[in-house]
Design an enzyme around this catalytic site. Structure first.
Site, PDB file in Angstrom:
ATOM      1  N   SER A 138      -1.170  61.219  40.998  1.00 32.60           N
ATOM      2  CA  SER A 138      -1.268  59.979  41.589  1.00 32.60           C
ATOM      3  C   SER A 138      -1.084  58.646  40.523  1.00 32.60           C
ATOM      4  O   SER A 138      -1.086  59.242  39.305  1.00 32.60           O
ATOM      5  CB  SER A 138      -2.857  60.090  42.015  1.00 32.60           C
ATOM      6  OG  SER A 138      -3.085  58.659  42.371  1.00 32.60           O
ATOM      7  N   TYR A 151     -11.953  61.559  41.198  1.00 28.31           N
ATOM      8  CA  TYR A 151     -10.803  61.895  41.680  1.00 28.31           C
ATOM      9  C   TYR A 151      -9.765  61.442  40.839  1.00 28.31           C
ATOM     10  O   TYR A 151      -8.782  62.482  40.334  1.00 28.31           O
ATOM     11  CB  TYR A 151     -10.319  61.463  43.313  1.00 28.31           C
ATOM     12  CG  TYR A 151      -8.737  61.213  43.601  1.00 28.31           C
ATOM     13  CD1 TYR A 151      -8.472  62.434  44.334  1.00 28.31           C
ATOM     14  CD2 TYR A 151      -7.977  60.407  43.260  1.00 28.31           C
ATOM     15  CE1 TYR A 151      -7.219  62.749  44.881  1.00 28.31           C
ATOM     16  CE2 TYR A 151      -6.722  60.611  43.820  1.00 28.31           C
ATOM     17  CZ  TYR A 151      -6.160  61.571  44.605  1.00 28.31           C
ATOM     18  OH  TYR A 151      -5.147  61.832  45.231  1.00 28.31           O
TER      19      TYR A 151
END
Length: 248
Positions: A138, A151
């Site tokens: 990400s 996360y």
């Protein structure tokens, strides 16, 4: 690495980026197996795009062992693993956030699961003349987002693992390691993050991933991630502040 006439496993392939990249790879002449926890969802997706499917929970060791055994028996020419399955919680750190439990789930899926699956599939991948592992991380892998704190931690860990794995395997194998760093993508998993309003279509991500692998780019940026990465290394403090503007 040219991805055509390859056998590919995509975890979390029933929807989102996994579904889109599986569909594109099939259109490009590859055999694709998608995996996930939901049998009905997987079967529906597989029928729609012409994929094979195997029900498997990437966070469960026994389920993963069964998946690997199935692949070794029925897909012995597997040469590409795409670690796409993921989970994330939108919240802020602080009193009562229950960060440990959220982090445990995120690390189980986003970090420990791909680490386990990679290690178990290495013997099979090493048998192929050409092979690749693709880890979907990400844009938060290189700087945190305060509303996705743990996360961000998990994706940062997978980024670090990808770098170490690439260096390790480069010395004595033909396995290439690709890392994909998308910005916000419009999927079911990103609804709480504004994915419907501000995210890129998963098909755009799939095209970027396919192109990046074919061009042998170890790090593949999708959407705004490329500029965010450049901004971070130019001025980390300013880039993190901009990335989190209005969120803290």
């Amino acid at each position: 690495m040219k991805i055509t006439k390859k056998t590919v496993l995509v975890t979390g392939g029933g929807s989102g980026i996994g579904y889109a990249i599986a569909q594109l790879l099939i259109q490009k002449g590859n055999k694709v197996i998608i995996s996930g926890r939901n049998p009905a969802k997987l079967e529906k997706a597989a029928k729609e795009i012409g994929a094979d499917y195997i029900v498997s929970d990437v966070t469960d060791a026994d389920s993963v062992a069964s998946l690997v055994k199935n692949l070794e028996t029925d897909y012995s020419d597997l040469s590409v693993l795409i670690n796409n399955a993921g989970v994330g919680f939108v919240y802020k750190l602080g009193e009562g956030a229950n960060a440990v439990e959220k982090a445990r789930q995120e690390f189980d899926t986003n970090y420990f699961a791909p680490v386990r699956l990679i290690e178990l599939l290495l013997p099979l991948l090493k048998k192929q003349a050409e092979a690749a592992i693709v880890n979907i991380t990400s844009n938060v892998a290189f700087h945190p987002l305060v509303v996705l704190p743990t996360y961000s931690d998990a994706k940062t860990a997978l980024h670090s693992h990808s770098v170490a794995l690439r260096l390790t395997l480069s010395s004595d194998t033909n396995i290439k390691i690709f890392e994909v760093m998308p910005s916000l993508i419009n999927t079911d998993a990103t609804k709480d993050m504004g994915g419907e309003q501000h995210g890129l279509p998963p098909e755009v991500a799939a095209q970027d991933i396919y192109k990046g692998i074919n061009e042998d780019r170890n790090e593949i940026f999708v959407g705004e991630a490329s500029q965010q990465y450049a901004d971070y290394f130019a001025d980390p403090k300013a880039a993190i502040a901009k990335f989190n503007q209005g969120l803290y």
